[in-house]
Design a protein around this motif. Structure first.
Motif, PDB file in Angstrom:
ATOM      1  N   LEU A  69      35.923  32.555  78.923  1.00  0.00           N
ATOM      2  CA  LEU A  69      37.125  31.858  79.418  1.00  0.00           C
ATOM      3  C   LEU A  69      36.716  30.621  80.234  1.00  0.00           C
ATOM      4  O   LEU A  69      37.373  29.576  80.181  1.00  0.00           O
ATOM      5  N   ASP A  70      35.617  30.736  80.967  1.00  0.00           N
ATOM      6  CA  ASP A  70      35.086  29.609  81.737  1.00  0.00           C
ATOM      7  C   ASP A  70      34.639  28.481  80.801  1.00  0.00           C
ATOM      8  O   ASP A  70      34.943  27.303  81.034  1.00  0.00           O
ATOM      9  N   ARG A  71      33.935  28.861  79.726  1.00  0.00           N
ATOM     10  CA  ARG A  71      33.457  27.855  78.766  1.00  0.00           C
ATOM     11  C   ARG A  71      34.641  27.114  78.138  1.00  0.00           C
ATOM     12  O   ARG A  71      34.627  25.882  78.005  1.00  0.00           O
ATOM     13  N   ILE A  72      35.668  27.861  77.762  1.00  0.00           N
ATOM     14  CA  ILE A  72      36.842  27.242  77.136  1.00  0.00           C
ATOM     15  C   ILE A  72      37.537  26.304  78.133  1.00  0.00           C
ATOM     16  O   ILE A  72      37.904  25.175  77.796  1.00  0.00           O
ATOM     17  N   THR A  73      37.693  26.746  79.371  1.00  0.00           N
ATOM     18  CA  THR A  73      38.320  25.896  80.396  1.00  0.00           C
ATOM     19  C   THR A  73      37.558  24.581  80.531  1.00  0.00           C
ATOM     20  O   THR A  73      38.147  23.494  80.555  1.00  0.00           O
ATOM     21  N   HIS A  74      36.231  24.717  80.633  1.00  0.00           N
ATOM     22  CA  HIS A  74      35.385  23.532  80.826  1.00  0.00           C
ATOM     23  C   HIS A  74      35.559  22.559  79.658  1.00  0.00           C
ATOM     24  O   HIS A  74      35.786  21.351  79.861  1.00  0.00           O
ATOM     25  N   GLU A  75      35.473  23.078  78.443  1.00  0.00           N
ATOM     26  CA  GLU A  75      35.579  22.204  77.255  1.00  0.00           C
ATOM     27  C   GLU A  75      36.953  21.570  77.135  1.00  0.00           C
ATOM     28  O   GLU A  75      37.073  20.376  76.821  1.00  0.00           O
ATOM     29  N   GLU A  76      38.004  22.344  77.379  1.00  0.00           N
ATOM     30  CA  GLU A  76      39.367  21.801  77.265  1.00  0.00           C
ATOM     31  C   GLU A  76      39.625  20.742  78.346  1.00  0.00           C
ATOM     32  O   GLU A  76      40.354  19.775  78.119  1.00  0.00           O
ATOM     33  N   ALA A  77      39.017  20.920  79.519  1.00  0.00           N
ATOM     34  CA  ALA A  77      39.158  19.915  80.578  1.00  0.00           C
ATOM     35  C   ALA A  77      38.495  18.600  80.136  1.00  0.00           C
ATOM     36  O   ALA A  77      39.114  17.534  80.187  1.00  0.00           O
ATOM     37  N   LEU A  78      37.252  18.701  79.667  1.00  0.00           N
ATOM     38  CA  LEU A  78      36.535  17.480  79.269  1.00  0.00           C
ATOM     39  C   LEU A  78      37.249  16.758  78.125  1.00  0.00           C
ATOM     40  O   LEU A  78      37.335  15.524  78.119  1.00  0.00           O
TER      41      LEU A  78
END
Ligand code: MF3
Ligand code: CO
Ligand code: CO
Length: 247
Positions: free
Chosen positions: A28-37
């Motif tokens: 979930l952290d990885r997805i958050t990071h990618e969607e933010a960028l």
């Protein structure tokens, strides 16, 4: 604030759609990071006062500020995902408690009534309202459902700073007599508990938990005080957000 808030809302909906038994909070952290960028946003939690990840993931008895790790979600877990992003010079901060698979009736009530408590706190606001009116509405909603209100973490002014300006308790505090003026931007983010609202912290200095180990839920929006009530920033242009799945 509206553009950044919409991005936070969109990201929270996407990350929340991945909640399911077996998924890890690192994922979930990885997805958050990618969607933010992808949206030209910086994930505000990352390295904020030493926080090591891009999102807070708080499961079951974790009140808030849970750090993503390799633990997979189990059937029936409740998980608050708290997304904050920084874009165009301002932060947008929003969270929802999601349910992994099917859960028990107590957890369902806790989650539904914590969501209602947030909206109860928002609904009373008009320009000039004292900050204390928010906690009064939230606490009375919680009491009506025999739920506790966590006192150690509060809503906050948000804008160019992640946390600044207003301090907004979610319980009634008559000393909270600052008035909310037109144009002020802030969060409301009540944490309600099935048992006692007492808190302790792990030695990671972030993870906050209930002392009695019973479950807790949280919902959060970023909003601006407008003439006729609060204007919610953390929704999409169509007015959608992750809270809608409980409608
Ligand atoms: N998003 C949280 C809030 O609602 C703050 C998280 S601080 C962090 O205020 F460092 F844990 F990310
Ligand atoms: Co906040
Ligand atoms: Co938040």
């Amino acid at each position: 604030m509206r553009r950044t808030g919409a991005k936070a809302a969109e990201i929270l909906m996407i990350v929340g759609s991945h909640v399911a038994p077996g998924v890890t909070t690192d994922e979930l952290d990885r997805i958050t990071h990618e969607e933010a960028l992808k949206r030209n946003c910086y994930p505000s939690p990352l390295n904020y006062r030493g926080f090591p990840k891009s999102v807070c993931t708080s499961i079951n008895e974790v009140i808030c500020h849970g750090i993503p790790d390799s633990r997979p979600l189990a059937e029936g877990d409740i998980i608050n995902i708290d997304v904050t992003v920084f874009c165009e010079g301002v932060h947008g901060d929003t969270s929802t408690t999601f349910i992994a698979g099917e859960t028990d009736e107590f957890s369902k009530t806790l989650v539904a009534e914590t969501r209602h408590a947030l909206y109860a706190g928002m609904d009373v606001l008009r320009p000039g309202s004292p900050v204390s009116s928010i906690g009064r509405a939230i606490e009375s909603h919680a009491k009506a459902h025999q739920l506790g209100v966590v006192r150690e973490f509060i809503g906050h002014g948000v804008g160019t700073d992640f946390h600044g300006g207003l301090q907004i308790p979610h319980y009634y505090d008559r000393r909270a007599n600052t008035r909310i003026e037109l144009g002020m931007s802030f969060t409301i983010e009540p944490m309600l508990t099935l048992g006692a609202p007492d808190m302790y912290m792990w030695d990671d200095d972030w993870t906050a938990l209930t002392v009695d180990g019973r479950r807790t839920a949280q919902f959060e929006h970023t909003m601006v005080m407008a003439d006729d009530g609060v204007d919610v920033m953390t929704v999409t242009p169509a007015g959608e957000c992750a809270h809608d799945m409980y409608r």
